[in-house]
Write a protein that holds these residues in place. Sequence first.
Motif, PDB file in Angstrom:
ATOM      1  N   THR A 190     -49.592  -5.202  -3.315  1.00  0.00           N
ATOM      2  CA  THR A 190     -49.522  -6.589  -2.830  1.00  0.00           C
ATOM      3  C   THR A 190     -48.147  -6.898  -2.249  1.00  0.00           C
ATOM      4  N   GLU A 191     -47.534  -5.897  -1.599  1.00  0.00           N
ATOM      5  CA  GLU A 191     -46.241  -6.076  -0.940  1.00  0.00           C
ATOM      6  C   GLU A 191     -45.179  -6.614  -1.899  1.00  0.00           C
ATOM      7  N   GLY A 192     -45.124  -6.042  -3.070  1.00  0.00           N
ATOM      8  CA  GLY A 192     -44.086  -6.401  -4.026  1.00  0.00           C
ATOM      9  C   GLY A 192     -44.425  -7.544  -4.946  1.00  0.00           C
ATOM     10  N   GLU A 193     -45.548  -8.224  -4.724  1.00  0.00           N
ATOM     11  CA  GLU A 193     -45.940  -9.328  -5.585  1.00  0.00           C
ATOM     12  C   GLU A 193     -46.881  -8.817  -6.682  1.00  0.00           C
ATOM     13  N   PRO A 194     -46.698  -9.276  -7.917  1.00  0.00           N
ATOM     14  CA  PRO A 194     -47.566  -8.803  -9.008  1.00  0.00           C
ATOM     15  C   PRO A 194     -49.011  -9.251  -8.813  1.00  0.00           C
ATOM     16  N   PRO A 195     -49.963  -8.340  -8.926  1.00  0.00           N
ATOM     17  CA  PRO A 195     -51.375  -8.725  -8.758  1.00  0.00           C
ATOM     18  C   PRO A 195     -51.917  -9.507  -9.946  1.00  0.00           C
ATOM     19  N   PHE A 196     -51.294  -9.343 -11.125  1.00  0.00           N
ATOM     20  CA  PHE A 196     -51.719 -10.047 -12.336  1.00  0.00           C
ATOM     21  C   PHE A 196     -50.494 -10.634 -13.023  1.00  0.00           C
ATOM     22  N   LEU A 197     -50.642 -11.861 -13.525  1.00  0.00           N
ATOM     23  CA  LEU A 197     -49.570 -12.526 -14.249  1.00  0.00           C
ATOM     24  C   LEU A 197     -50.038 -12.881 -15.658  1.00  0.00           C
ATOM     25  N   GLU A 241     -61.579  -7.915 -12.725  1.00  0.00           N
ATOM     26  CA  GLU A 241     -60.364  -7.148 -12.475  1.00  0.00           C
ATOM     27  C   GLU A 241     -59.436  -7.191 -13.686  1.00  0.00           C
ATOM     28  N   LEU A 242     -59.390  -8.345 -14.340  1.00  0.00           N
ATOM     29  CA  LEU A 242     -58.570  -8.472 -15.546  1.00  0.00           C
ATOM     30  C   LEU A 242     -59.104  -7.578 -16.661  1.00  0.00           C
ATOM     31  N   LYS A 243     -60.420  -7.539 -16.798  1.00  0.00           N
ATOM     32  CA  LYS A 243     -61.023  -6.716 -17.847  1.00  0.00           C
ATOM     33  C   LYS A 243     -60.732  -5.236 -17.629  1.00  0.00           C
ATOM     34  N   LYS A 244     -60.671  -4.812 -16.387  1.00  0.00           N
ATOM     35  CA  LYS A 244     -60.357  -3.415 -16.100  1.00  0.00           C
ATOM     36  C   LYS A 244     -58.925  -3.065 -16.502  1.00  0.00           C
ATOM     37  N   GLN A 245     -58.040  -4.045 -16.406  1.00  0.00           N
ATOM     38  CA  GLN A 245     -56.638  -3.799 -16.744  1.00  0.00           C
ATOM     39  C   GLN A 245     -56.407  -3.767 -18.253  1.00  0.00           C
ATOM     40  N   GLU A 246     -57.101  -4.609 -19.004  1.00  0.00           N
ATOM     41  CA  GLU A 246     -56.897  -4.714 -20.457  1.00  0.00           C
ATOM     42  C   GLU A 246     -58.240  -4.665 -21.191  1.00  0.00           C
ATOM     43  N   PRO A 247     -58.939  -3.551 -21.152  1.00  0.00           N
ATOM     44  CA  PRO A 247     -60.277  -3.489 -21.778  1.00  0.00           C
ATOM     45  C   PRO A 247     -60.237  -3.685 -23.285  1.00  0.00           C
ATOM     46  N   HIS A 248     -59.216  -3.170 -23.963  1.00  0.00           N
ATOM     47  CA  HIS A 248     -59.153  -3.309 -25.423  1.00  0.00           C
ATOM     48  C   HIS A 248     -58.961  -4.766 -25.824  1.00  0.00           C
ATOM     49  N   MET A 249     -58.119  -5.462 -25.116  1.00  0.00           N
ATOM     50  CA  MET A 249     -57.872  -6.871 -25.434  1.00  0.00           C
ATOM     51  C   MET A 249     -59.160  -7.681 -25.329  1.00  0.00           C
ATOM     52  N   PHE A 250     -59.939  -7.413 -24.311  1.00  0.00           N
ATOM     53  CA  PHE A 250     -61.192  -8.146 -24.126  1.00  0.00           C
ATOM     54  C   PHE A 250     -62.247  -7.736 -25.141  1.00  0.00           C
ATOM     55  N   SER A 251     -62.114  -6.556 -25.727  1.00  0.00           N
ATOM     56  CA  SER A 251     -63.062  -6.132 -26.755  1.00  0.00           C
ATOM     57  C   SER A 251     -62.763  -6.756 -28.111  1.00  0.00           C
ATOM     58  N   ARG A 254     -50.816 -18.561  -4.403  1.00  0.00           N
ATOM     59  CA  ARG A 254     -51.145 -17.241  -4.931  1.00  0.00           C
ATOM     60  C   ARG A 254     -52.659 -17.077  -5.060  1.00  0.00           C
ATOM     61  N   GLN A 255     -53.127 -15.879  -4.781  1.00  0.00           N
ATOM     62  CA  GLN A 255     -54.548 -15.580  -4.925  1.00  0.00           C
ATOM     63  C   GLN A 255     -54.858 -15.282  -6.386  1.00  0.00           C
ATOM     64  N   ARG A 256     -55.779 -16.011  -6.954  1.00  0.00           N
ATOM     65  CA  ARG A 256     -56.148 -15.825  -8.360  1.00  0.00           C
ATOM     66  C   ARG A 256     -57.035 -14.601  -8.520  1.00  0.00           C
ATOM     67  N   PRO A 257     -56.720 -13.699  -9.446  1.00  0.00           N
ATOM     68  CA  PRO A 257     -57.524 -12.482  -9.615  1.00  0.00           C
ATOM     69  C   PRO A 257     -58.875 -12.770 -10.252  1.00  0.00           C
ATOM     70  N   ASP A 258     -59.804 -11.889 -10.016  1.00  0.00           N
ATOM     71  CA  ASP A 258     -61.145 -12.011 -10.571  1.00  0.00           C
ATOM     72  C   ASP A 258     -61.150 -11.589 -12.036  1.00  0.00           C
ATOM     73  N   LEU A 259     -62.041 -12.189 -12.843  1.00  0.00           N
ATOM     74  CA  LEU A 259     -62.143 -11.882 -14.263  1.00  0.00           C
ATOM     75  C   LEU A 259     -62.446 -10.406 -14.503  1.00  0.00           C
ATOM     76  N   HIS A 313     -55.500 -17.515 -19.660  1.00  0.00           N
ATOM     77  CA  HIS A 313     -56.591 -18.376 -19.210  1.00  0.00           C
ATOM     78  C   HIS A 313     -57.947 -17.704 -19.393  1.00  0.00           C
ATOM     79  N   ALA A 314     -58.004 -16.389 -19.240  1.00  0.00           N
ATOM     80  CA  ALA A 314     -59.271 -15.669 -19.404  1.00  0.00           C
ATOM     81  C   ALA A 314     -59.820 -15.832 -20.812  1.00  0.00           C
ATOM     82  N   PHE A 315     -58.951 -15.893 -21.817  1.00  0.00           N
ATOM     83  CA  PHE A 315     -59.376 -16.056 -23.204  1.00  0.00           C
ATOM     84  C   PHE A 315     -59.417 -17.514 -23.637  1.00  0.00           C
TER      85      PHE A 315
END
Length: 560
Positions: free
Chosen positions: A365-372, A174-184, A167-172, A378-380
């Motif tokens: 991503t052809e049916g595969e979740p881009p973020f897990l 990209e994760l922040k864009k998905q959950e900005p409040h959590m990272f704040s 699996r391709q690991r997403p960039d940090l 791991h980001a936190f």
Amino acid sequence: MRYCINCCIHLLANDLHRQCFRCRGPNHNNQKCPVCKEENKIPLYTDSKQMKLLAVLEVRTDHGESWNGFFCLRKGKLCSLIFGLIIMTLVMASYILTGAKHGLLLIPSPFHYGAFTSNPSLMDNESLSDMKDHYQPSKMNISYVKDYPSIKLIIDTITSKIEFMTRQRPDLEELKKQEPHMFSVIPNKFLPNSKNPCWYEEYRGNTTTDPYATNSYALYSKRFRTIFDYLRKVFWNHLYHYKDKHYRLRCLPHFYIIGQPKCGTTDLYDRLRLHPDVRFSAIKEPHWWTRKRFGIIRLRDGFHDRYPVEDYLDLFDLAAHQIQSVLQSEAAKERGKMNNIIIGEASASTMWDNNAWIFFYDNSTEGEPPFLIQDFIHAFQPNAKLIIMLRDPVERLYSDYLYFASANKSAEDFHEKVAESLQLFENCMLDYSLRACVYNNTLNNAMPVRLQVGLYVVYLLDWLTVFDKDQILVLRLEDHASNVKYTMHMVFQFLDLGPLSEKQEALITKSPASNTRRPEDRNLGPMLPTTKAILRDFYRPFNTKLAQVLFDDAFLWKRT
């Protein structure tokens, strides 16, 4: 009206009556009719209302003409009679088959096959106490034996489509864009003098503010309100005052028991929480990472308001209060004492449940979740520790079925649900990748039993894309059941916990097993031997890959 019994009963005032081969037309006269004027005929009196077929009786004194009345029935009635007989035959056949299946017939059923006696060395792995219960002999319906070749073709198709792709690991970012409040809310650094990840957060409320007034766990569940009532009482006693500001200690778990369901995670949780240096969330299974942060309270109820990360952090306040007491003690201030208390979280859905992704993340991503889930953890917490408890996936699935099925539970019903689930999984594999099918929300909700939960290696490989192997401890329920002391020592060593006294160790290792199989489920007996053979064929390639990844053939779960 007065009609001859040999004539068709007059149902409607139309020309259909002329179809009677005995009489012509509705103006029938008994005196003129060559048939009716005989003395041995008994006339039938009816009114003009429609009569039911079973209400039509023929009273005759001449048995030589017993078939005469029959030929006067309308074609529609004749068809209805034949149709009724067919339905009655099908109902009786269904009763015989169903009754034979469940042993309800009072006579020996020709559909029963000879009894199968399972290997006495094979154990039912529901829990520690269940591991010691051997299978009892079971009756087998021959129809299920005949299922095996056709289902084996389905399994062969699935096996031919299996590819374990990296699996391709997403960039940090990209994760922040998905959950900005959590990272704040969650910082990227924690207190250096605490083994557990904690930090101080400014509290802007006043003495009249209820800090848990909007907590979704408290609002949606009456069971947790007592816990939050206590937290409200002690909240102000644990605030840290510095330069005219109030601060509260916030903490995340140091370790997660991430799976799998029906694999002994409850027993591990109950034993581990007895260790003096271990604390857990106020709720055993918050399911925040997998469900609550998406607004899923119960899977069958759809989506509600999303639980913010603050609600999740509130669950660790009890443990945070104890950690704060250690950090603010005189010994800690004078000698820089380290806090050794660690917090755990034990949601058994964390490892595998990513069903909600399709509703919140871009499906490009052809049916595969881009973020897990593991991407965000791991980001936190790149240094988090993860514990996984597994068992033979065949036995896990049957235990899962017995626990969650609400009615009509039986070995036969389980077999049918397995067959249906395999067909659905095959249909998905024909069009999509293995990962896409495993994380497919529609498929997972459609399958009557949760086949995908036992595909351990698929999930483990995805966790290994973000966490190092030495951060994950994988245990087997079978080993835990046979030697609790050994597995608990492995856990203590993995978490770097301090030594225990003999009394403390005995309390942890000799306590009764938790979450054992219910008596009513025990009485249902084991699964059918054919079902077990089918499931072993299905899970074999996944177990083989798991054993290769872990360098341990015990995860093949070979029968002895």
